[in-house]
Design a protein around this motif. Sequence first.
Motif, PDB file in Angstrom:
ATOM      1  N   LEU A   1       0.821  -1.215   0.000  1.00 30.55           N
ATOM      2  CA  LEU A   1       0.000   0.000   0.000  1.00 30.55           C
ATOM      3  C   LEU A   1       0.857   1.268   0.000  1.00 30.55           C
ATOM      4  O   LEU A   1       0.464   2.295  -0.538  1.00 30.55           O
ATOM      5  CB  LEU A   1      -0.925   0.001   1.224  1.00 30.55           C
ATOM      6  N   ALA A   2       2.016   1.201   0.617  1.00 29.98           N
ATOM      7  CA  ALA A   2       2.840   2.410   0.745  1.00 29.98           C
ATOM      8  C   ALA A   2       3.862   2.534  -0.375  1.00 29.98           C
ATOM      9  O   ALA A   2       4.658   3.459  -0.407  1.00 29.98           O
ATOM     10  CB  ALA A   2       3.543   2.397   2.104  1.00 29.98           C
TER      11      ALA A   2
ATOM     12  N   GLY B   1       3.951   3.500  -3.410  1.00 35.41           N
ATOM     13  CA  GLY B   1       4.058   4.762  -4.135  1.00 35.41           C
ATOM     14  C   GLY B   1       4.972   5.742  -3.426  1.00 35.41           C
ATOM     15  O   GLY B   1       5.771   6.442  -4.045  1.00 35.41           O
ATOM     16  N   ALA B   2       4.845   5.744  -2.097  1.00 42.09           N
ATOM     17  CA  ALA B   2       5.662   6.656  -1.305  1.00 42.09           C
ATOM     18  C   ALA B   2       7.142   6.303  -1.428  1.00 42.09           C
ATOM     19  O   ALA B   2       7.998   7.178  -1.560  1.00 42.09           O
ATOM     20  CB  ALA B   2       5.237   6.608   0.158  1.00 42.09           C
ATOM     21  N   PHE B   3       7.431   5.000  -1.404  1.00 43.84           N
ATOM     22  CA  PHE B   3       8.828   4.597  -1.547  1.00 43.84           C
ATOM     23  C   PHE B   3       9.378   5.031  -2.889  1.00 43.84           C
ATOM     24  O   PHE B   3      10.501   5.490  -2.995  1.00 43.84           O
ATOM     25  CB  PHE B   3       8.965   3.080  -1.402  1.00 43.84           C
TER      26      PHE B   3
ATOM     27  N   ASP C   1       8.387   7.560  -4.755  1.00 46.00           N
ATOM     28  CA  ASP C   1       8.616   9.013  -4.698  1.00 46.00           C
ATOM     29  C   ASP C   1       9.973   9.318  -4.095  1.00 46.00           C
ATOM     30  O   ASP C   1      10.761  10.103  -4.605  1.00 46.00           O
ATOM     31  CB  ASP C   1       7.617   9.690  -3.732  1.00 46.00           C
ATOM     32  N   PHE C   2      10.170   8.661  -2.971  1.00 51.03           N
ATOM     33  CA  PHE C   2      11.338   8.986  -2.163  1.00 51.03           C
ATOM     34  C   PHE C   2      12.624   8.516  -2.838  1.00 51.03           C
ATOM     35  O   PHE C   2      13.633   9.216  -2.874  1.00 51.03           O
ATOM     36  CB  PHE C   2      11.100   8.391  -0.760  1.00 51.03           C
TER      37      PHE C   2
ATOM     38  N   MET D   1      11.134  13.015   4.300  1.00 51.39           N
ATOM     39  CA  MET D   1      10.591  12.810   2.949  1.00 51.39           C
ATOM     40  C   MET D   1       9.594  11.655   2.950  1.00 51.39           C
ATOM     41  O   MET D   1       8.553  11.724   2.318  1.00 51.39           O
ATOM     42  CB  MET D   1      11.720  12.499   1.953  1.00 51.39           C
ATOM     43  N   LEU D   2       9.918  10.597   3.660  1.00 48.21           N
ATOM     44  CA  LEU D   2       9.014   9.452   3.728  1.00 48.21           C
ATOM     45  C   LEU D   2       7.705   9.851   4.402  1.00 48.21           C
ATOM     46  O   LEU D   2       6.625   9.489   3.947  1.00 48.21           O
ATOM     47  CB  LEU D   2       9.654   8.308   4.512  1.00 48.21           C
TER      48      LEU D   2
ATOM     49  N   SER E   1       5.627  11.872   1.969  1.00 49.86           N
ATOM     50  CA  SER E   1       5.089  11.013   0.916  1.00 49.86           C
ATOM     51  C   SER E   1       3.969  10.144   1.443  1.00 49.86           C
ATOM     52  O   SER E   1       2.969   9.915   0.775  1.00 49.86           O
ATOM     53  CB  SER E   1       6.182  10.088   0.383  1.00 49.86           C
ATOM     54  N   LEU E   2       4.154   9.651   2.666  1.00 48.84           N
ATOM     55  CA  LEU E   2       3.202   8.695   3.212  1.00 48.84           C
ATOM     56  C   LEU E   2       1.910   9.359   3.642  1.00 48.84           C
ATOM     57  O   LEU E   2       0.883   8.719   3.780  1.00 48.84           O
ATOM     58  CB  LEU E   2       3.828   7.944   4.382  1.00 48.84           C
TER      59      LEU E   2
ATOM     60  N   VAL F   1      -4.638   5.734   1.134  1.00 44.94           N
ATOM     61  CA  VAL F   1      -4.130   4.368   0.943  1.00 44.94           C
ATOM     62  C   VAL F   1      -2.721   4.236   1.513  1.00 44.94           C
ATOM     63  O   VAL F   1      -2.380   3.268   2.193  1.00 44.94           O
ATOM     64  CB  VAL F   1      -4.140   3.990  -0.560  1.00 44.94           C
ATOM     65  N   ARG F   2      -1.917   5.277   1.255  1.00 44.03           N
ATOM     66  CA  ARG F   2      -0.557   5.230   1.774  1.00 44.03           C
ATOM     67  C   ARG F   2      -0.537   5.308   3.293  1.00 44.03           C
ATOM     68  O   ARG F   2       0.308   4.710   3.949  1.00 44.03           O
ATOM     69  CB  ARG F   2       0.255   6.386   1.205  1.00 44.03           C
TER      70      ARG F   2
ATOM     71  N   ILE G   1      -2.760   4.079   5.296  1.00 42.39           N
ATOM     72  CA  ILE G   1      -3.073   2.732   5.789  1.00 42.39           C
ATOM     73  C   ILE G   1      -1.832   1.855   5.653  1.00 42.39           C
ATOM     74  O   ILE G   1      -1.446   1.128   6.566  1.00 42.39           O
ATOM     75  CB  ILE G   1      -4.256   2.126   4.997  1.00 42.39           C
ATOM     76  N   GLY G   2      -1.185   1.962   4.510  1.00 43.14           N
ATOM     77  CA  GLY G   2       0.045   1.207   4.285  1.00 43.14           C
ATOM     78  C   GLY G   2       1.067   1.522   5.356  1.00 43.14           C
ATOM     79  O   GLY G   2       1.708   0.624   5.915  1.00 43.14           O
ATOM     80  N   TYR G   3       1.197   2.786   5.668  1.00 38.12           N
ATOM     81  CA  TYR G   3       2.165   3.199   6.678  1.00 38.12           C
ATOM     82  C   TYR G   3       1.844   2.568   8.025  1.00 38.12           C
ATOM     83  O   TYR G   3       2.725   2.047   8.711  1.00 38.12           O
ATOM     84  CB  TYR G   3       2.186   4.721   6.808  1.00 38.12           C
TER      85      TYR G   3
END
Lengths: 338, 338
Positions: free
Chosen positions: A267-268, A270-272, A274-275, B250-251, B254-255, B260-261, B263-265
Motif C-alpha cells: 500500500l505504501a 508509491g511513497a517509496f 517518490d522517495f 521525505m518518507l 510522501s506517506l 491508501v498510503r 493505511i500502508g504506513y
Amino acid sequence: MPEAITIAVDAMGGDDAPSAEVEGSLQAAREYGARVLLVGREDELGKELRKHGPVPSAVEIVHAAETVTMNDNPARALRSKRGSSIRVAAEQVRRGRARGLISAGNTGAVMAAALTVMGRIPGVKRPAVAQAFPTLKSAWTLLLDVGANVDCSVDMLVQFAVMGDVYSRVLLGCENPRVGILSIGEEEHKGNGLTGEAYPLLKRQPLNFIGNVEGHDLYSGKADVIVCDGFTGNVALKVSEGLVAAIKSMLRESLEATVVRQIGYGLAKGAFDDFRTRLDYTEYGGAPLLGVKGGVIICHGRSNANAIKNAIRVAVELEKGGINQKIERNLERSLERV
Amino acid sequence: MPEAITIAVDAMGGDDAPSAEVEGSLQAAREYGARVLLVGREDELGKELRKHGPVPSAVEIVHAAETVTMNDNPARALRSKRGSSIRVAAEQVRRGRARGLISAGNTGAVMAAALTVMGRIPGVKRPAVAQAFPTLKSAWTLLLDVGANVDCSVDMLVQFAVMGDVYSRVLLGCENPRVGILSIGEEEHKGNGLTGEAYPLLKRQPLNFIGNVEGHDLYSGKADVIVCDGFTGNVALKVSEGLVAAIKSMLRESLEATVVRQIGYGLAKGAFDDFRTRLDYTEYGGAPLLGVKGGVIICHGRSNANAIKNAIRVAVELEKGGINQKIERNLERSLERV
C-alpha cells in the motif's frame, strides 16, 4: 526557431554502453530538439541505432575505434589511446563541432580529456565537479568539488564558490544563492587550516556568503551552494550513496519480515518510489564539470537511457544559459576582491 | 561477586539534564550493577533522584556548582569554571574515585577536561572520537577520528588505527578487525597527501590492514575499522545524520499524501521503527574518546535516559575489557614498526 545545440556523447563509456547512450540520445533529440554526435565504434553504434527504427538527422555517428576502460589509468590512457571515444568526443568540442560533452565512462579520463583537449575557461585555476543534493525544502544544494581536486588551495575554494554561484543561478533557478563553506561547526574559528584561511576571503567576495555550514546542511536547505576540497566532497557524496543503499536494503529486509508488513509495503509503495526518485542522483543527469571550455556532464557508470537523456538536457541548458561566459566575467570581478 | 565499577556522570550536560542523566543512571545501576557518581548541583540532583523513590546506595551525588554550556568556549570555560560538572567529573576519574566518565554536554569541553584533567595514555599523541556505524551485515564499522582533531598528521592516523583495532576487538566482538583508511578510490595511489603517506605506514603495522576504503564503505561492511582525519570524519558523520533526518521527513511527507498510503504506513510501521533503531546512534550509548586515562563516552546533546544508560554500560565494558592497558601495549608494538 533557434539553432539546435549539438552535444557530443561518449557512447562507449557506461556500464550499459552503447545501448543506454544510443537510446538516451534518441530521446534527447526527440524531446529537447538537441543535436547529438554519438562517438564510438561506427559499426556497433549503427547496429544499435537501427534497432530503434529510422535514424533521425539530429543524431550522427562520429567514429572512434578505442575505449578507455574503468581500469585504465586516466592520464596514461588519454595519451596512449588517441582514438578513444572520450578523447574524440572532447575534440568535437574543441573544434567547435559540439558545444558540450557527456560521458558515463572513467571519470578521471573525462576530466583529463576536458582539461587537456578542451582547456580551461580563462582565469580558472582548476575545474571542479559539482553535485546537486535534494533538500527538505524541495530545492537543491550544490556541493563542489566532489572529486576533481584532492588537495585544494584557498583560492581554488574561492573560485569554486564563484562557479557554484553561477551554476545555481543559471541551472537551479536560485536568485541569490546562499554560499557556505563545509566545516565542522558554525562559528568562524571552527574548521581546519584550509577552511580557516578561506573564510575571510569568501567574506570579501561579491557573493551571498553565509559562513560555515556542516555535513547535515547538504540536506537541510540552509545553503544553496557549499564549497569544500574534492577529498571531503567525494567522501560526503559516497557516504550519502552508501547510506541510501543501506537504508533501502534495511527497509526491504524489515518489510519482508511479516505478512502484515508486506501488505503495508504494497500500500505504501508509491511513497517509496517518490522517495527513491528524490534521492536517486542518476535521475538528474549527472554532475557538471565546471570551469572548462564547453559544458561537460559526468554521468554515473550505471547510467540508463533516462540518465543519459537528462545529462544531454543539462549540457544543452549550460550552453543556452551562457554559463561559461558568466563564470569568466564573475571570476574577473572576484579576483579584484581576493 | 566482582567489585562494581564506578562511572562519573556529568549530570548537567545534555539538553534534558539532569532528568535524563538521573533516570539513566538509576537504570544502569539496577540493570548492570554499575556504581554511579552523579556530578552536578546537589539540590537539583537530590530533588530529581527522589522523584524515583528511595535512592539506591549505588548512586551517589558529587556536588558541582557550575555548568559549561553549549555556547561556552571549551578551553576557556574549563579554566574559568573550575567548579563545573564536567571538570569535577573528570577529577573523580583522576583521583581514582571513578574509572570512567560520560557526558552529554559541550563536546569540546568533555575532550578538554579528559585531556587536561585525566591525561593521555602513555604513548598516545592525541585522543580520537570513535563512532560506530551500523552496516548491512548486521555488524558495526568503527570510524575514527570523527571530530577531536581537525588537522591530523600521519602518525596520528596510525595511532587511530591501533586504538580502533583494540576497541573493535574488545567492545564490538570483532576477532581480527579489517582496518581501512578512508579515501576516494580503492587503489593505493588514490587519495590526498595525508592518505598517500599513511598507507605504507599502515601496511607495516601488525594490523589486518585492507588498504583504502571509500565513503560508502561506512555502511557496506567491508571494513571493521576506518581511520581518517577528524575533519573528514566529522563531515561523514554529520552528512549521515542529515541524510537520515531528510529521508525520515521525505518518507513522512510522501506517506501522508494519500489515504491508501496512510493505511500502508500503519501496517508497515513496525518496519520503520526497526529501521530507525538501527540507524539511531543515540541508542548505542554515544561515542568513546579513545586514548585518555579512563573510559570516556561522549553522548549526543539530545540523549534520553536510555542513551545515558547505554553510555554507562559501554564505559563499564571499556574498563572490564581492560581497553586502555591493551591500547598502551599495542601502541608500543606499533612504534617498533613505524
